[in-house]
Design an enzyme around this catalytic site. Structure first.
Site, PDB file in Angstrom:
ATOM      1  N   CYS A   1       0.892  -1.254   0.017  1.00  0.00           N
ATOM      2  CA  CYS A   1      -0.132  -0.041   0.080  1.00  0.00           C
ATOM      3  C   CYS A   1       0.816   1.264  -0.072  1.00  0.00           C
ATOM      4  O   CYS A   1       1.798   1.467   0.951  1.00  0.00           O
ATOM      5  CB  CYS A   1      -0.958   0.037   1.155  1.00  0.00           C
ATOM      6  SG  CYS A   1      -1.780   1.706   1.479  1.00  0.00           S
ATOM      7  N   GLY A   2       0.559   2.042  -1.050  1.00  0.00           N
ATOM      8  CA  GLY A   2       1.701   3.217  -0.895  1.00  0.00           C
ATOM      9  C   GLY A   2       1.273   4.308   0.168  1.00  0.00           C
ATOM     10  O   GLY A   2       2.443   4.748   0.614  1.00  0.00           O
TER      11      GLY A   2
END
Length: 114
Positions: free
Chosen positions: A11-12
């Protein structure tokens, strides 16, 4: 200060929040990959309580089957049990310090507890 992040490396937003923590002087970071080591329903209840949000507000809808399972309209205990059993349902990242807990969406919310 110690900071614990419930992290998903794919997840960024989670990666960016972790970078903020790691770049901050004096912060000792504990990283928990919650998909591999999910928190218990009791721990999740405590995190959401300390963050001032409900379990339903911490429910991840995108990329999950939460809608199909009726979880957005379920009671807190049912949501917490589903999250503990299937941690992909946990919105990320959650960060806990001695100043509180935040669901760091956007990532800058972590600053509130540093």
């Amino acid at each position: 200060m110690k900071a614990t992040i419930w992290h998903n490396p794919k997840c960024g937003t989670s990666r960016n929040t972790l970078a903020i923590l790691q770049d901050r002087d004096g912060v000792e970071v504990e990283v928990i990959e919650y998909l591999k080591n999910p928190p218990t329903a009791d721990k999740l209840a405590q995190l959401y309580r300390d963050a001032g949000i409900t379990p339903n507000e911490g429910l991840r809808l995108r990329g999950t089957d939460a809608q199909e399972r009726g979880l957005p309209d379920a009671d807190a205990d049912e949501v917490l049990a589903a999250m503990a059993a299937d941690p992909i349902l946990i919105e990320r990242p959650l960060v806990e310090t001695d100043k509180g807990v935040r669901l760091c969406r956007p990532k800058e919310r972590v600053e509130e507890i540093l």
